[in-house]
Scaffold this motif. Structure first.
Motif, PDB file in Angstrom:
ATOM      1  N   LEU A 123       1.077  -1.470  -0.293  1.00 33.14           N
ATOM      2  CA  LEU A 123       0.119   0.111   0.196  1.00 33.14           C
ATOM      3  C   LEU A 123       1.154   0.948  -0.199  1.00 33.14           C
ATOM      4  CD1 LEU A 123      -2.622  -1.668   2.300  1.00 33.14           C
ATOM      5  CD2 LEU A 123      -3.149  -1.485  -0.218  1.00 33.14           C
ATOM      6  N   LYS A 124       0.433   2.208  -0.324  1.00 31.22           N
ATOM      7  CA  LYS A 124       1.587   3.638  -0.739  1.00 31.22           C
ATOM      8  C   LYS A 124       0.560   4.437  -0.258  1.00 31.22           C
ATOM      9  CE  LYS A 124       4.525   1.515  -4.219  1.00 31.22           C
ATOM     10  NZ  LYS A 124       5.964   1.711  -5.202  1.00 31.22           N
ATOM     11  N   ASN A 125       1.064   6.157  -0.172  1.00 29.05           N
ATOM     12  CA  ASN A 125       0.103   7.087  -0.082  1.00 29.05           C
ATOM     13  C   ASN A 125      -0.011   7.458  -1.375  1.00 29.05           C
ATOM     14  OD1 ASN A 125       2.186   8.666  -0.393  1.00 29.05           O
ATOM     15  ND2 ASN A 125       1.875   9.023   2.243  1.00 29.05           N
ATOM     16  N   LYS A 126      -0.775   9.064  -1.496  1.00 30.38           N
ATOM     17  CA  LYS A 126      -1.171   9.230  -2.517  1.00 30.38           C
ATOM     18  C   LYS A 126       0.075  10.117  -3.499  1.00 30.38           C
ATOM     19  CE  LYS A 126      -2.033  14.018  -0.357  1.00 30.38           C
ATOM     20  NZ  LYS A 126      -2.999  15.404  -0.189  1.00 30.38           N
ATOM     21  N   ASP A 127       1.201  10.534  -1.896  1.00 28.75           N
ATOM     22  CA  ASP A 127       2.876  10.856  -2.612  1.00 28.75           C
ATOM     23  C   ASP A 127       3.444   9.420  -3.248  1.00 28.75           C
ATOM     24  OD1 ASP A 127       2.103  13.709  -2.210  1.00 28.75           O
ATOM     25  OD2 ASP A 127       2.802  12.597  -0.407  1.00 28.75           O
ATOM     26  N   GLY A 128       2.544   7.978  -3.026  1.00 29.55           N
ATOM     27  CA  GLY A 128       4.528   6.531  -3.055  1.00 29.55           C
ATOM     28  C   GLY A 128       4.885   6.585  -2.522  1.00 29.55           C
ATOM     29  N   LYS A 129       4.910   7.127  -1.142  1.00 29.92           N
ATOM     30  CA  LYS A 129       5.190   6.530   0.500  1.00 29.92           C
ATOM     31  C   LYS A 129       4.638   5.854   0.469  1.00 29.92           C
ATOM     32  CE  LYS A 129       7.508   7.952   3.919  1.00 29.92           C
ATOM     33  NZ  LYS A 129       7.639   9.425   4.753  1.00 29.92           N
ATOM     34  N   THR A 130       5.270   3.756   1.527  1.00 31.85           N
ATOM     35  CA  THR A 130       4.871   3.525   1.796  1.00 31.85           C
ATOM     36  C   THR A 130       4.682   3.442   3.515  1.00 31.85           C
ATOM     37  OG1 THR A 130       6.932   2.183   1.685  1.00 31.85           O
ATOM     38  CG2 THR A 130       5.798   1.160  -0.216  1.00 31.85           C
ATOM     39  N   GLY A 145     -16.524   1.159   8.232  1.00 34.50           N
ATOM     40  CA  GLY A 145     -15.632   0.600   7.448  1.00 34.50           C
ATOM     41  C   GLY A 145     -14.409   1.408   7.229  1.00 34.50           C
ATOM     42  N   SER A 146     -14.135   2.021   7.710  1.00 41.02           N
ATOM     43  CA  SER A 146     -12.788   2.794   7.631  1.00 41.02           C
ATOM     44  C   SER A 146     -11.671   2.414   8.378  1.00 41.02           C
ATOM     45  CB  SER A 146     -12.848   4.697   7.535  1.00 41.02           C
ATOM     46  OG  SER A 146     -13.536   5.254   7.203  1.00 41.02           O
ATOM     47  N   ILE A 147     -10.708   1.627   7.227  1.00 48.47           N
ATOM     48  CA  ILE A 147      -9.456   1.114   8.562  1.00 48.47           C
ATOM     49  C   ILE A 147      -8.554   2.612   9.024  1.00 48.47           C
ATOM     50  CG2 ILE A 147      -7.627   0.215   8.234  1.00 48.47           C
ATOM     51  CD1 ILE A 147      -9.936  -1.617   7.044  1.00 48.47           C
ATOM     52  N   TRP A 148      -8.206   2.236  10.433  1.00 44.54           N
ATOM     53  CA  TRP A 148      -7.218   3.176  10.640  1.00 44.54           C
ATOM     54  C   TRP A 148      -6.274   2.415  11.583  1.00 44.54           C
ATOM     55  CZ3 TRP A 148      -9.348   8.586  11.907  1.00 44.54           C
ATOM     56  CH2 TRP A 148      -9.933   8.335  11.771  1.00 44.54           C
ATOM     57  N   PHE A 149      -4.972   3.205  11.029  1.00 44.60           N
ATOM     58  CA  PHE A 149      -3.632   2.794  11.293  1.00 44.60           C
ATOM     59  C   PHE A 149      -2.582   3.328  11.867  1.00 44.60           C
ATOM     60  CE2 PHE A 149      -3.701   2.730   7.245  1.00 44.60           C
ATOM     61  CZ  PHE A 149      -2.577   3.355   6.627  1.00 44.60           C
ATOM     62  N   SER A 150      -1.541   3.323  11.950  1.00 46.66           N
ATOM     63  CA  SER A 150      -0.650   4.588  12.612  1.00 46.66           C
ATOM     64  C   SER A 150       0.993   3.673  12.502  1.00 46.66           C
ATOM     65  CB  SER A 150      -0.348   4.036  13.889  1.00 46.66           C
ATOM     66  OG  SER A 150       0.332   5.276  14.424  1.00 46.66           O
ATOM     67  N   ASP A 151       1.711   4.206  11.261  1.00 43.80           N
ATOM     68  CA  ASP A 151       3.078   4.121  10.612  1.00 43.80           C
ATOM     69  C   ASP A 151       3.736   4.678  11.849  1.00 43.80           C
ATOM     70  OD1 ASP A 151       2.646   6.380   9.314  1.00 43.80           O
ATOM     71  OD2 ASP A 151       3.459   5.493   7.770  1.00 43.80           O
TER      72      ASP A 151
END
Length: 341
Positions: A206-213, A226-232
Protein backbone atom coordinates in the motif's frame (compact mmCIF):
# COMPACT_ATOMS: atom_id res chain seq x y z
CA UNK A 1 -3.65 -22.05 -7.24
CA UNK A 2 -0.89 -21.27 -4.78
CA UNK A 3 -2.47 -17.96 -3.81
CA UNK A 4 -5.95 -19.44 -3.63
CA UNK A 5 -4.74 -22.07 -1.16
CA UNK A 6 -2.97 -19.43 0.88
CA UNK A 7 -6.07 -17.27 0.97
CA UNK A 8 -8.20 -20.17 2.13
CA UNK A 9 -5.77 -20.82 4.96
CA UNK A 10 -5.58 -17.21 6.02
CA UNK A 11 -9.22 -16.30 5.56
CA UNK A 12 -9.92 -18.03 8.86
CA UNK A 13 -7.26 -15.99 10.64
CA UNK A 14 -9.15 -12.85 11.65
CA UNK A 15 -6.72 -11.65 14.25
CA UNK A 16 -5.93 -8.20 15.60
CA UNK A 17 -3.38 -7.42 16.58
CA UNK A 18 -0.87 -10.14 15.83
CA UNK A 19 2.78 -9.44 16.13
CA UNK A 20 5.62 -10.74 14.00
CA UNK A 21 8.53 -12.81 15.14
CA UNK A 22 12.17 -11.85 15.52
CA UNK A 23 11.42 -8.19 16.11
CA UNK A 24 14.37 -6.04 17.02
CA UNK A 25 13.11 -2.49 17.43
CA UNK A 26 10.17 -2.89 19.79
CA UNK A 27 10.28 -0.69 22.93
CA UNK A 28 12.55 -2.52 25.34
CA UNK A 29 11.45 -4.03 28.62
CA UNK A 30 13.00 -3.42 32.01
CA UNK A 31 13.61 -7.06 32.87
CA UNK A 32 16.40 -7.55 30.35
CA UNK A 33 18.02 -4.31 31.45
CA UNK A 34 17.84 -5.29 35.10
CA UNK A 35 15.94 -2.13 36.05
CA UNK A 36 13.53 -3.83 38.45
CA UNK A 37 15.14 -3.78 41.87
CA UNK A 38 14.84 -6.49 44.50
CA UNK A 39 12.49 -4.25 46.48
CA UNK A 40 10.22 -3.73 43.45
CA UNK A 41 10.03 -7.47 42.82
CA UNK A 42 9.16 -8.12 46.47
CA UNK A 43 6.62 -5.27 46.50
CA UNK A 44 4.71 -6.59 43.49
CA UNK A 45 4.76 -10.12 44.90
CA UNK A 46 3.57 -8.95 48.31
CA UNK A 47 0.72 -6.67 47.19
CA UNK A 48 -0.43 -8.79 44.22
CA UNK A 49 -0.89 -5.69 42.06
CA UNK A 50 0.74 -5.23 38.63
CA UNK A 51 3.48 -2.65 39.04
CA UNK A 52 5.71 -3.45 36.06
CA UNK A 53 5.06 -2.55 32.43
CA UNK A 54 1.61 -3.57 31.13
CA UNK A 55 1.48 -4.15 27.36
CA UNK A 56 -2.07 -5.44 26.93
CA UNK A 57 -5.37 -5.40 28.82
CA UNK A 58 -8.24 -7.73 27.86
CA UNK A 59 -11.67 -8.60 29.26
CA UNK A 60 -12.77 -12.15 30.05
CA UNK A 61 -16.27 -13.32 29.19
CA UNK A 62 -17.32 -13.15 32.85
CA UNK A 63 -16.27 -9.48 33.01
CA UNK A 64 -12.94 -9.98 34.77
CA UNK A 65 -10.04 -7.85 33.53
CA UNK A 66 -6.96 -9.74 32.29
CA UNK A 67 -3.68 -7.84 32.49
CA UNK A 68 -0.42 -8.85 30.81
CA UNK A 69 2.33 -7.40 33.01
CA UNK A 70 6.02 -8.09 32.48
CA UNK A 71 6.26 -9.67 35.92
CA UNK A 72 3.09 -11.73 35.61
CA UNK A 73 -0.38 -12.03 34.10
CA UNK A 74 -3.12 -10.87 36.47
CA UNK A 75 -6.88 -11.30 36.77
CA UNK A 76 -8.93 -8.49 38.36
CA UNK A 77 -12.42 -9.54 39.53
CA UNK A 78 -13.60 -6.07 40.55
CA UNK A 79 -12.21 -6.37 44.06
CA UNK A 80 -8.70 -7.80 43.96
CA UNK A 81 -5.89 -8.97 41.68
CA UNK A 82 -4.65 -12.53 41.30
CA UNK A 83 -1.31 -13.37 39.69
CA UNK A 84 -2.18 -16.27 37.37
CA UNK A 85 1.43 -17.00 36.42
CA UNK A 86 3.16 -17.00 39.79
CA UNK A 87 3.50 -20.80 39.75
CA UNK A 88 5.04 -21.10 36.30
CA UNK A 89 7.55 -18.28 36.03
CA UNK A 90 9.96 -16.47 38.32
CA UNK A 91 9.64 -12.65 38.29
CA UNK A 92 13.32 -12.42 37.39
CA UNK A 93 12.79 -14.17 34.07
CA UNK A 94 9.19 -13.21 33.30
CA UNK A 95 8.42 -10.94 30.40
CA UNK A 96 4.74 -11.35 29.50
CA UNK A 97 3.28 -9.33 26.63
CA UNK A 98 -0.25 -10.53 25.98
CA UNK A 99 -3.10 -12.62 27.37
CA UNK A 100 -6.05 -14.27 25.61
CA UNK A 101 -9.15 -16.10 26.78
CA UNK A 102 -10.24 -18.42 23.97
CA UNK A 103 -13.84 -19.34 23.15
CA UNK A 104 -13.64 -22.40 25.41
CA UNK A 105 -12.59 -20.31 28.41
CA UNK A 106 -8.95 -21.41 28.36
CA UNK A 107 -6.23 -18.81 28.89
CA UNK A 108 -3.10 -18.21 26.82
CA UNK A 109 -0.08 -16.19 27.98
CA UNK A 110 2.47 -14.77 25.51
CA UNK A 111 6.04 -14.08 26.59
CA UNK A 112 8.87 -12.12 25.04
CA UNK A 113 11.39 -14.94 25.14
CA UNK A 114 9.78 -18.08 26.59
CA UNK A 115 7.10 -18.98 24.05
CA UNK A 116 3.47 -19.32 25.18
CA UNK A 117 1.67 -20.88 28.11
CA UNK A 118 -1.77 -22.52 28.01
CA UNK A 119 -3.95 -22.72 31.14
CA UNK A 120 -7.21 -24.68 31.27
CA UNK A 121 -8.05 -23.67 34.84
CA UNK A 122 -6.37 -26.73 36.33
CA UNK A 123 -2.95 -27.16 34.73
CA UNK A 124 -0.46 -25.38 32.50
CA UNK A 125 1.08 -26.42 29.19
CA UNK A 126 4.18 -24.71 27.81
CA UNK A 127 4.79 -24.35 24.05
CA UNK A 128 8.16 -23.36 22.54
CA UNK A 129 10.02 -23.83 19.26
CA UNK A 130 10.65 -27.43 20.35
CA UNK A 131 6.90 -27.99 19.97
CA UNK A 132 6.72 -26.35 16.54
CA UNK A 133 6.25 -22.68 17.45
CA UNK A 134 7.96 -20.41 14.90
CA UNK A 135 9.68 -18.33 17.59
CA UNK A 136 9.88 -18.11 21.36
CA UNK A 137 9.26 -14.38 21.01
CA UNK A 138 5.45 -14.18 21.11
CA UNK A 139 4.17 -10.64 21.55
CA UNK A 140 0.49 -10.93 20.57
CA UNK A 141 -2.25 -13.55 20.62
CA UNK A 142 -5.42 -13.90 18.56
CA UNK A 143 -8.16 -16.48 18.08
CA UNK A 144 -9.69 -16.64 14.60
CA UNK A 145 -13.25 -17.51 13.61
CA UNK A 146 -12.39 -21.19 13.23
CA UNK A 147 -10.95 -21.34 16.75
CA UNK A 148 -7.29 -21.44 15.71
CA UNK A 149 -4.87 -19.53 17.94
CA UNK A 150 -2.34 -17.31 16.20
CA UNK A 151 1.14 -16.38 17.45
CA UNK A 152 2.59 -14.12 14.76
CA UNK A 153 3.26 -16.39 11.78
CA UNK A 154 2.33 -19.54 13.74
CA UNK A 155 -1.21 -20.94 13.72
CA UNK A 156 -2.24 -23.59 16.26
CA UNK A 157 -5.32 -25.71 15.52
CA UNK A 158 -5.40 -27.51 18.87
CA UNK A 159 -3.12 -30.29 17.68
CA UNK A 160 -0.14 -28.83 15.85
CA UNK A 161 1.48 -25.61 14.61
CA UNK A 162 1.51 -24.38 11.01
CA UNK A 163 4.18 -21.73 10.36
CA UNK A 164 3.73 -19.52 7.27
CA UNK A 165 6.78 -18.18 5.40
CA UNK A 166 7.80 -16.75 2.04
CA UNK A 167 7.98 -20.33 0.77
CA UNK A 168 4.16 -20.31 0.92
CA UNK A 169 4.11 -17.23 -1.32
CA UNK A 170 3.83 -14.86 1.62
CA UNK A 171 5.72 -11.53 1.23
CA UNK A 172 7.32 -11.71 4.69
CA UNK A 173 8.46 -14.16 7.35
CA UNK A 174 7.90 -11.57 10.06
CA UNK A 175 4.16 -10.88 10.32
CA UNK A 176 3.27 -8.27 12.91
CA UNK A 177 -0.50 -8.05 12.62
CA UNK A 178 -3.43 -8.76 10.36
CA UNK A 179 -6.94 -7.43 9.90
CA UNK A 180 -9.69 -8.93 7.78
CA UNK A 181 -11.94 -6.06 6.73
CA UNK A 182 -15.64 -6.24 5.88
CA UNK A 183 -14.85 -6.79 2.20
CA UNK A 184 -12.72 -9.86 3.00
CA UNK A 185 -9.35 -8.26 2.29
CA UNK A 186 -6.50 -9.18 4.61
CA UNK A 187 -4.19 -6.47 5.95
CA UNK A 188 -0.67 -7.38 7.06
CA UNK A 189 2.35 -5.63 8.47
CA UNK A 190 5.82 -6.71 9.56
CA UNK A 191 8.62 -5.24 11.64
CA UNK A 192 10.53 -2.66 9.62
CA UNK A 193 8.64 -3.60 6.46
CA UNK A 194 5.77 -2.30 4.33
CA UNK A 195 2.09 -2.79 5.08
CA UNK A 196 0.33 -4.87 2.44
CA UNK A 197 -3.11 -6.25 1.66
CA UNK A 198 -4.23 -9.56 0.15
CA UNK A 199 -7.45 -9.66 -1.88
CA UNK A 200 -7.54 -13.42 -2.42
CA UNK A 201 -5.39 -13.31 -5.56
CA UNK A 202 -2.69 -10.67 -5.18
CA UNK A 203 -0.51 -9.15 -2.47
CA UNK A 204 -0.38 -5.36 -2.84
CA UNK A 205 2.02 -3.06 -1.01
CA UNK A 206 0.00 0.00 0.00
CA UNK A 207 1.10 3.56 -0.77
CA UNK A 208 -0.25 7.02 -0.02
CA UNK A 209 -0.94 9.65 -2.69
CA UNK A 210 2.74 10.66 -2.68
CA UNK A 211 3.78 7.11 -3.50
CA UNK A 212 5.24 6.45 -0.05
CA UNK A 213 4.69 3.10 1.61
CA UNK A 214 3.55 2.59 5.21
CA UNK A 215 6.19 1.02 7.47
CA UNK A 216 6.23 -0.25 11.04
CA UNK A 217 2.47 -0.26 11.53
CA UNK A 218 1.82 -0.93 15.22
CA UNK A 219 -1.97 -0.96 15.33
CA UNK A 220 -4.85 -1.29 12.87
CA UNK A 221 -8.65 -1.41 13.31
CA UNK A 222 -11.79 -1.12 11.21
CA UNK A 223 -14.38 1.29 12.56
CA UNK A 224 -18.17 0.96 12.49
CA UNK A 225 -18.32 2.79 9.15
CA UNK A 226 -15.85 0.41 7.54
CA UNK A 227 -12.88 2.77 7.46
CA UNK A 228 -9.45 1.39 8.29
CA UNK A 229 -7.41 3.26 10.92
CA UNK A 230 -3.74 2.57 11.47
CA UNK A 231 -0.53 4.20 12.58
CA UNK A 232 2.89 3.98 10.98
CA UNK A 233 6.14 5.82 11.68
CA UNK A 234 4.66 9.04 10.22
CA UNK A 235 1.44 9.25 12.24
CA UNK A 236 -2.22 8.23 12.33
CA UNK A 237 -3.99 7.38 9.04
CA UNK A 238 -7.51 6.65 7.83
CA UNK A 239 -8.42 4.70 4.68
CA UNK A 240 -11.99 5.02 3.37
CA UNK A 241 -11.68 2.41 0.64
CA UNK A 242 -10.13 4.66 -1.96
CA UNK A 243 -8.06 7.38 -0.23
CA UNK A 244 -5.49 7.46 2.56
CA UNK A 245 -5.89 10.52 4.81
CA UNK A 246 -3.31 11.51 7.40
CA UNK A 247 -5.28 12.38 10.54
CA UNK A 248 -2.45 13.23 12.93
CA UNK A 249 1.33 13.38 13.05
CA UNK A 250 1.29 11.59 16.37
CA UNK A 251 2.26 7.95 16.23
CA UNK A 252 -0.23 5.58 17.88
CA UNK A 253 0.93 2.43 19.66
CA UNK A 254 -2.65 1.24 20.20
CA UNK A 255 -5.99 2.23 18.61
CA UNK A 256 -9.50 1.25 19.74
CA UNK A 257 -13.01 2.48 18.92
CA UNK A 258 -15.36 2.76 21.90
CA UNK A 259 -19.11 2.08 21.97
CA UNK A 260 -19.88 5.74 21.20
CA UNK A 261 -17.64 5.80 18.14
CA UNK A 262 -14.79 7.76 19.73
CA UNK A 263 -11.27 6.70 18.84
CA UNK A 264 -8.72 6.17 21.64
CA UNK A 265 -4.97 6.01 21.13
CA UNK A 266 -1.81 5.74 23.13
CA UNK A 267 1.46 6.98 21.71
CA UNK A 268 4.22 9.53 21.72
CA UNK A 269 3.21 13.19 21.85
CA UNK A 270 6.28 14.03 19.74
CA UNK A 271 5.81 13.26 16.00
CA UNK A 272 9.52 12.42 15.87
CA UNK A 273 9.14 9.85 18.64
CA UNK A 274 10.64 11.91 21.43
CA UNK A 275 9.84 11.62 25.15
CA UNK A 276 6.30 12.09 26.39
CA UNK A 277 3.36 9.72 25.93
CA UNK A 278 -0.38 10.39 26.00
CA UNK A 279 -3.73 8.64 26.20
CA UNK A 280 -5.89 10.56 23.73
CA UNK A 281 -9.55 10.52 22.67
CA UNK A 282 -10.62 11.58 19.16
CA UNK A 283 -14.23 12.80 19.26
CA UNK A 284 -16.64 10.70 17.19
CA UNK A 285 -18.51 13.75 15.86
CA UNK A 286 -15.37 15.20 14.31
CA UNK A 287 -13.44 12.06 13.31
CA UNK A 288 -14.02 12.65 9.61
CA UNK A 289 -13.35 16.38 9.64
CA UNK A 290 -10.08 17.90 8.46
CA UNK A 291 -8.94 18.37 12.06
CA UNK A 292 -10.63 15.99 14.53
CA UNK A 293 -11.09 17.24 18.09
CA UNK A 294 -8.59 15.50 20.36
CA UNK A 295 -8.61 15.40 24.16
CA UNK A 296 -5.56 14.30 26.11
CA UNK A 297 -6.80 12.23 29.03
CA UNK A 298 -3.40 11.51 30.51
CA UNK A 299 0.19 12.36 29.60
CA UNK A 300 3.45 11.28 31.16
CA UNK A 301 7.07 10.61 30.32
CA UNK A 302 6.74 6.82 30.66
CA UNK A 303 5.12 4.72 27.94
CA UNK A 304 1.32 4.31 27.73
CA UNK A 305 0.40 1.13 25.91
CA UNK A 306 -2.57 -1.28 25.50
CA UNK A 307 -6.16 0.03 25.79
CA UNK A 308 -9.45 -1.70 26.64
CA UNK A 309 -13.02 -0.46 26.97
CA UNK A 310 -14.77 -2.74 29.46
CA UNK A 311 -18.44 -3.72 29.51
CA UNK A 312 -19.27 -0.73 31.73
CA UNK A 313 -17.61 1.78 29.42
CA UNK A 314 -14.50 2.30 31.54
CA UNK A 315 -11.23 2.73 29.68
CA UNK A 316 -8.33 0.63 30.95
CA UNK A 317 -4.79 1.27 29.79
CA UNK A 318 -1.38 -0.18 30.46
CA UNK A 319 1.69 1.84 31.25
CA UNK A 320 5.33 1.58 32.18
CA UNK A 321 4.35 1.32 35.82
CA UNK A 322 1.19 -0.75 35.94
CA UNK A 323 -2.45 -0.50 34.91
CA UNK A 324 -4.98 2.36 35.11
CA UNK A 325 -8.76 2.72 34.77
CA UNK A 326 -10.56 5.85 33.57
CA UNK A 327 -14.30 6.15 34.32
CA UNK A 328 -14.83 9.41 32.44
CA UNK A 329 -13.93 11.58 35.42
CA UNK A 330 -11.27 9.91 37.52
CA UNK A 331 -8.15 7.87 36.72
CA UNK A 332 -7.53 5.06 39.17
CA UNK A 333 -3.91 4.09 39.71
CA UNK A 334 -4.14 0.60 41.20
CA UNK A 335 -0.66 0.79 42.67
CA UNK A 336 -2.04 3.35 45.11
CA UNK A 337 -5.82 3.73 45.22
CA UNK A 338 -5.47 6.74 47.49
CA UNK A 339 -3.58 8.54 44.74
CA UNK A 340 -6.45 9.23 42.32
CA UNK A 341 -5.88 11.65 39.44
Amino acid sequence: MRYALLYTLFLMSVFHPCCGQNQTTVPQDNISKGLYSESQLKEEAAFQVPMSMVRHVKQARNGDILIASYLGVYRYDGKSFTNLTSKISSPRISSFWDVLEDRKGNLWFASKDSGVYYYNGRSFQHFTTKDGLASNMVLHLYEDKAGNIWFGSSRYDGRSFRNFTTKDGFPSNSIRLLLEDKTGKLWFCAQGENMFVYDGKTFTVLKNKDGKTFKNVWSIIEDKKGSIWFSDVDGLWRYDGSTFTKVSQRVAYTIIEDKKGNLWTTGSMDPLGGPGWALSRYDANSLYSKKPAVTEIKSQSAMLLGILEDAKGNIWFGAGGGVYRYDGKTITDFKNKENQQ
